[in-house]
Design a protein around this motif. Structure first.
Motif, PDB file in Angstrom:
ATOM      1  N   LEU A  17       0.832  -1.208   0.000  1.00 46.08           N
ATOM      2  CA  LEU A  17       0.000   0.000   0.000  1.00 46.08           C
ATOM      3  C   LEU A  17       0.864   1.255   0.000  1.00 46.08           C
ATOM      4  O   LEU A  17       0.566   2.222  -0.702  1.00 46.08           O
ATOM      5  CB  LEU A  17      -0.935   0.018   1.207  1.00 46.08           C
ATOM      6  N   ARG A  26       0.254   0.403  -4.377  1.00 40.99           N
ATOM      7  CA  ARG A  26      -0.546  -0.694  -4.918  1.00 40.99           C
ATOM      8  C   ARG A  26      -1.853  -0.788  -4.126  1.00 40.99           C
ATOM      9  O   ARG A  26      -1.960  -1.523  -3.166  1.00 40.99           O
ATOM     10  CB  ARG A  26       0.241  -1.991  -4.864  1.00 40.99           C
ATOM     11  N   HIS A  27      -2.828  -0.022  -4.566  1.00 42.35           N
ATOM     12  CA  HIS A  27      -4.084   0.113  -3.828  1.00 42.35           C
ATOM     13  C   HIS A  27      -4.930  -1.159  -3.838  1.00 42.35           C
ATOM     14  O   HIS A  27      -5.823  -1.300  -3.002  1.00 42.35           O
ATOM     15  CB  HIS A  27      -4.884   1.300  -4.365  1.00 42.35           C
ATOM     16  N   GLN A  28      -4.675  -2.104  -4.747  1.00 40.98           N
ATOM     17  CA  GLN A  28      -5.448  -3.338  -4.740  1.00 40.98           C
ATOM     18  C   GLN A  28      -5.136  -4.181  -3.492  1.00 40.98           C
ATOM     19  O   GLN A  28      -5.895  -5.070  -3.141  1.00 40.98           O
ATOM     20  CB  GLN A  28      -5.225  -4.157  -6.020  1.00 40.98           C
ATOM     21  N   LEU A  62      -5.452  -3.139  -0.570  1.00 41.10           N
ATOM     22  CA  LEU A  62      -6.386  -2.731   0.482  1.00 41.10           C
ATOM     23  C   LEU A  62      -7.500  -3.756   0.674  1.00 41.10           C
ATOM     24  O   LEU A  62      -7.849  -4.081   1.809  1.00 41.10           O
ATOM     25  CB  LEU A  62      -6.974  -1.355   0.171  1.00 41.10           C
ATOM     26  N   MET A 106      -7.454   6.499   2.953  1.00 44.75           N
ATOM     27  CA  MET A 106      -7.014   6.395   1.561  1.00 44.75           C
ATOM     28  C   MET A 106      -8.047   6.998   0.613  1.00 44.75           C
ATOM     29  O   MET A 106      -7.690   7.647  -0.375  1.00 44.75           O
ATOM     30  CB  MET A 106      -6.710   4.942   1.212  1.00 44.75           C
ATOM     31  N   ASP A 136      -7.466  10.320  -1.933  1.00 43.35           N
ATOM     32  CA  ASP A 136      -7.842  10.393  -3.344  1.00 43.35           C
ATOM     33  C   ASP A 136      -8.707  11.622  -3.613  1.00 43.35           C
ATOM     34  O   ASP A 136      -8.523  12.312  -4.624  1.00 43.35           O
ATOM     35  CB  ASP A 136      -8.581   9.120  -3.770  1.00 43.35           C
ATOM     36  N   ARG A 159      -2.235   7.938   8.627  1.00 43.92           N
ATOM     37  CA  ARG A 159      -2.043   6.681   7.900  1.00 43.92           C
ATOM     38  C   ARG A 159      -0.891   5.886   8.518  1.00 43.92           C
ATOM     39  O   ARG A 159      -0.978   4.667   8.663  1.00 43.92           O
ATOM     40  CB  ARG A 159      -1.761   6.996   6.433  1.00 43.92           C
TER      41      ARG A 159
END
Length: 180
Positions: free
Chosen positions: A79, A83-85, A87, A110, A114, A167
């Motif tokens: 993350l 690489r947001h996938q 999450l 997150m 954005d 975060r």
């Protein structure tokens, strides 16, 4: 023909070579190896969140705790690298555990990041249009590029600083919750 060895046999041989680690230590090492591999596959999108969790649940009890902690750390690193996938996998990993609250809050942070970045780009584009209009340049051909704005990096850093601090705190909370 060479004999095919299981990963636990390989780990046991390594431990023997290092001075004879206990069976628990070898199981934990194997769990860390499995957790890292599963975490990377999930972050790459090759493994769904529920499949990650199922893969971790299939591990032996001595391996599972170390695997869960390592998978969580791997997903957090992914993350951080954008690489947001990862999450979705992290949320699945944390589901029904003490890590669920921090994981959900991290997802919210997150999402806010954005939105802040999108709003900043929109604001910079409007500023650029206004600057061009002040110079007498306008019309439908004007397409400002906020990514080329000289202050983009500084203003983005300023806008995201508080969210980044939170975060980081949540990442530490998640690590602690997944290891405990």
């Amino acid at each position: 023909m060479a004999e095919i060895k299981s990963s636990i046999e390989i780990a046991m041989e390594r431990a023997a070579a290092m001075g004879g680690a206990s069976r628990e230590e070898m199981a934990a090492e194997e769990g860390r190896r499995q957790g890292k591999a599963l975490g990377r596959r999930a972050a790459a999108g090759d493994l769904s969140g529920p499949d990650l969790r199922a893969g971790l649940d299939r591990l032996a009890a001595g391996e599972r705790q170390a695997a869960v902690a390592t998978a969580g750390e791997t997903l957090l690193k992914e993350l951080e690298e954008g690489r947001h996938q990862a999450l979705e996998a992290l949320l699945a990993l944390a589901q029904d555990t003490p890590a669920e609250g921090p994981a959900r809050e991290l997802a919210g942070i997150m999402g806010m990041e954005d939105k802040v970045e999108g709003q900043l780009r929109q604001d910079l584009a409007e500023e650029m249009k206004a600057q061009l209009a002040a110079l007498g340049i306008g019309g439908s051909a004007v397409r400002p590029n906020p990514l080329a704005h000289p202050d983009l990096e500084a203003r983005a850093g300023e806008a995201l600083a508080r969210l980044e601090a939170r975060r980081q705190e949540l990442g530490q909370s998640l690590k602690e919750a997944l290891t405990g």
